[in-house]
Scaffold this motif. Sequence first.
Motif, mmCIF file in Angstrom:
data_model
loop_
_atom_site.group_PDB
_atom_site.id
_atom_site.type_symbol
_atom_site.label_atom_id
_atom_site.label_comp_id
_atom_site.label_asym_id
_atom_site.label_seq_id
_atom_site.Cartn_x
_atom_site.Cartn_y
_atom_site.Cartn_z
ATOM 1 N N SER A 245 0.842 -1.206 0.000
ATOM 2 C CA SER A 245 0.000 0.000 0.000
ATOM 3 C C SER A 245 0.871 1.247 0.000
ATOM 4 O O SER A 245 0.539 2.249 -0.606
ATOM 5 N N GLY A 246 2.011 1.192 0.673
ATOM 6 C CA GLY A 246 2.917 2.340 0.674
ATOM 7 C C GLY A 246 2.743 3.177 1.926
ATOM 8 O O GLY A 246 1.646 3.300 2.463
ATOM 9 N N ASP A 247 3.847 3.769 2.365
ATOM 10 C CA ASP A 247 3.780 4.639 3.545
ATOM 11 C C ASP A 247 2.962 5.876 3.215
ATOM 12 O O ASP A 247 2.985 6.368 2.090
ATOM 13 N N TYR B 39 -4.351 5.846 -3.724
ATOM 14 C CA TYR B 39 -5.075 4.712 -3.130
ATOM 15 C C TYR B 39 -6.381 4.405 -3.864
ATOM 16 O O TYR B 39 -7.434 4.250 -3.255
ATOM 17 N N ILE C 36 -6.633 1.681 -5.528
ATOM 18 C CA ILE C 36 -6.795 0.290 -5.097
ATOM 19 C C ILE C 36 -5.837 0.058 -3.925
ATOM 20 O O ILE C 36 -4.912 0.849 -3.725
ATOM 21 N N ASP C 37 -6.063 -0.988 -3.156
ATOM 22 C CA ASP C 37 -5.162 -1.260 -2.033
ATOM 23 C C ASP C 37 -4.244 -2.435 -2.359
ATOM 24 O O ASP C 37 -4.320 -3.013 -3.450
ATOM 25 N N ILE D 299 -4.015 -5.527 -1.413
ATOM 26 C CA ILE D 299 -4.623 -6.831 -1.705
ATOM 27 C C ILE D 299 -5.277 -6.808 -3.095
ATOM 28 O O ILE D 299 -5.161 -7.753 -3.879
ATOM 29 N N LYS E 101 -5.480 5.898 4.331
ATOM 30 C CA LYS E 101 -5.174 5.426 2.980
ATOM 31 C C LYS E 101 -6.425 4.910 2.271
ATOM 32 O O LYS E 101 -6.316 4.343 1.190
ATOM 33 N N SER E 102 -7.570 5.074 2.876
ATOM 34 C CA SER E 102 -8.819 4.568 2.302
ATOM 35 C C SER E 102 -8.673 3.111 1.860
ATOM 36 O O SER E 102 -9.101 2.743 0.765
ATOM 37 N N LEU E 103 -8.067 2.289 2.703
ATOM 38 C CA LEU E 103 -7.862 0.886 2.331
ATOM 39 C C LEU E 103 -9.164 0.107 2.470
ATOM 40 O O LEU E 103 -9.866 0.238 3.468
ATOM 41 N N PHE E 104 -9.437 -0.731 1.465
ATOM 42 C CA PHE E 104 -10.647 -1.548 1.511
ATOM 43 C C PHE E 104 -10.386 -2.897 2.157
ATOM 44 O O PHE E 104 -11.313 -3.612 2.510
ATOM 45 N N ASN E 105 -9.108 -3.232 2.248
ATOM 46 C CA ASN E 105 -8.748 -4.496 2.871
ATOM 47 C C ASN E 105 -7.617 -4.231 3.864
ATOM 48 O O ASN E 105 -6.523 -4.751 3.731
ATOM 49 N N GLU F 150 -1.075 5.309 12.180
ATOM 50 C CA GLU F 150 0.308 5.779 12.217
ATOM 51 C C GLU F 150 0.421 7.241 11.793
ATOM 52 O O GLU F 150 1.369 7.924 12.128
ATOM 53 N N ILE G 234 -12.545 -10.644 0.494
ATOM 54 C CA ILE G 234 -11.798 -9.549 -0.121
ATOM 55 C C ILE G 234 -12.793 -8.553 -0.709
ATOM 56 O O ILE G 234 -13.687 -8.932 -1.457
ATOM 57 N N VAL H 84 -12.110 -4.136 -6.015
ATOM 58 C CA VAL H 84 -11.740 -2.799 -6.484
ATOM 59 C C VAL H 84 -12.989 -1.911 -6.560
ATOM 60 O O VAL H 84 -14.023 -2.329 -7.067
ATOM 61 N N LYS H 85 -12.873 -0.729 -6.018
ATOM 62 C CA LYS H 85 -14.040 0.141 -5.908
ATOM 63 C C LYS H 85 -14.346 0.868 -7.215
ATOM 64 O O LYS H 85 -13.462 1.210 -7.971
ATOM 65 N N TRP I 65 -15.078 4.122 -8.451
ATOM 66 C CA TRP I 65 -14.957 5.511 -7.985
ATOM 67 C C TRP I 65 -15.754 6.470 -8.857
ATOM 68 O O TRP I 65 -15.742 7.683 -8.604
#
Lengths: 306, 117, 226
Positions: free
Chosen positions: A108-110, A124, A126-127, A129, C154-158, C170, C198, C201-202, C204
């Motif tokens: 994902s990256g810092d 972001y 996509i993430d 995974i 990071k708007s992570l979906f997973n 963090e 899982i 992919v969104k 957007w």
Amino acid sequence: MKTKSNIERLLEKGEFVVTSECGPPRGSDAEAVRKKGNLLKEVVDGVNVTDNQTSVVRMSSLASCVILKEMGFDPIWQLVCRDRNRIAIQSDILGAAALGINNILCLSGDHQSFGDNPKAKNVYDIDSIQLIHTVKTLRDEGKFLGGDELKGTPSLFIGAAENPFADPYEIRAMRLGKKVKAGCDFIQTQCIYNVEKFSKWMGEVRERGLHKQCAILAGVTPLKSAGMAKYMKKNVPGMDVPDSLIERLAAVPKENQAQEGIKICVEMIRQLKEIEGVRGVHIMAIEWEEKVAEIVKAAGLSPRPA
Amino acid sequence: MRLSYPTNVKVVKVPCTGRVDVLMVLKALESGVDGVYLAGCEIGDCHFLKGNLRAVKRIAYAKELLKEVGIEPERVEMYHIATSDGPRFAQVAKEMTEKIRALGPNPVKDKNKAFKA
Amino acid sequence: MIVGNRKPLEEILEMVKPYKKILLLGCNECITVCAAGGEREVGVLASELKLSRAKNGGEIEIKEHTLERQCDFEYIDQIKPFVDDYEAIVSMACGAGIQYTAERFPGKVVLPAINTTFLGVTLEQGVWSERCQGCGECILHLTGGICPVARCAKSLFNGPCGGSSNGKCEVNPDTPCAWQLIVDRLKELGQLENYEKIIEVKNWSTSRDGGPRTRVREDLRIPKDS
């Protein structure tokens, strides 16, 4: 074999794989990449090339990979989701494959707030995974995310990172399962200082059978001093540095702490190697690449198999 | 004019079809009626200027909602009948009744216990 | 509600420099609730501007006025009778309100006094927190009612990423890690198995990325004259 990757080939042969890392320079000097490369030549089986690590602008990861490739390395191209949308990501994947890159590490990256451009917009789209799944779809189904078929599929050995020490702990093995399900071939872990906790995590990984579906390379980083150990414990999120380690380093005179750090690292590699399901080690000697050869040798992992 | 129209048509009087809300239509169907139609004035003839035009849009919306639910949108219709046009009123009542009869009973009628008295 | 921050006085003073007569326009909706641009804040800003001008030997005439809303033209039009008595409008509405006020008076200078920040909730009196980014395709049913788009840096979906530590993000140790919250909630709901799925992919295109958005309810629109 899914790909022409050197590490895939060695893993299939049952070898204990050794990888290390090379951070591209903060400038356009190709010689700087070669210089670091020379320190790792014939020392490791694959070299990770970081992608603007800690969000500090550096030479492109892919360009640095190509320079290392020309030197005879089998680079592991790190790709983060922070800076590219799915269009750029797919395009770069095709480009990397065309340039002969065989391995990709999906991250994902810092967050950009840690780097030299904290005012940047992150992507972001996509993430990590979803990135793993994207590479797998391109490689194994020959399809773009948009559904169209591609002409010439990128043959990349797909890797990802996992931090067994991050919170919440109870989903860490589950999360690895998601990465495996998404199509991950190998994993490099965050640096391990707490072998006991790592062993516990590996137990859960084995319970799920994940170690059979993807190769786990245990990450290590030699500590240069007790100060560095304290700093990492305090300031690096998801870093588990036991106090006993810090005490051990602090107990030696300052000028000998670096050597003690390397000794600890070597001991740790030997312990990790014995854990069932650990298929290799990933040595991240941050700005200390010259010590990797020594560590590999002392750990009894030298010379590397052909 | 002693015109007759099907006895199953129950007339609900409103001051203008512009008074009819989508929710009224839906509640009627929930309660088990087989169909609902509005008899509004001819286009351009609304006493309240645009009441019948609003009703047209609401019926269109109600049809969309029924489609989403999986109930035949034809159970709901909008008609324009001049106030003086008795024969047309009777004709529409017949037409709508036949149409609904062809569709069969409201599928929720026997299932919706909440509305069984 | 829409949450915003009052701009620093210095910035507002710079914007109103050329003007001696301004209409300071508050809004009675969200921006009042988040205490950034309601009647009280209009009073405070007016006072600050007057004090500052007076201190520097200048003059300023300010009309304080707070509308029910600045996102509906019927309310904005209420200033029509007196708007021309002023050289500029300083709006204390959210970005939507400021723009709509400007749209209604094309010949009038309309200046923003608010930095609009997020769609959020009141955590406690005086504390507001982001909850939604209006992405146009809600997935809260998959994530235990906690939004990773708005609440993960990071708007992570997973998620979570490797930077989740002791339940915190963090990026900011005061911010809870959205994925820690999601995992905790899924556990509480007995739905932790949802975590193993899982999220794909969104799309957007329903968010701002698809271009400025318009919403139409055809049945509610006033019919055109036939």
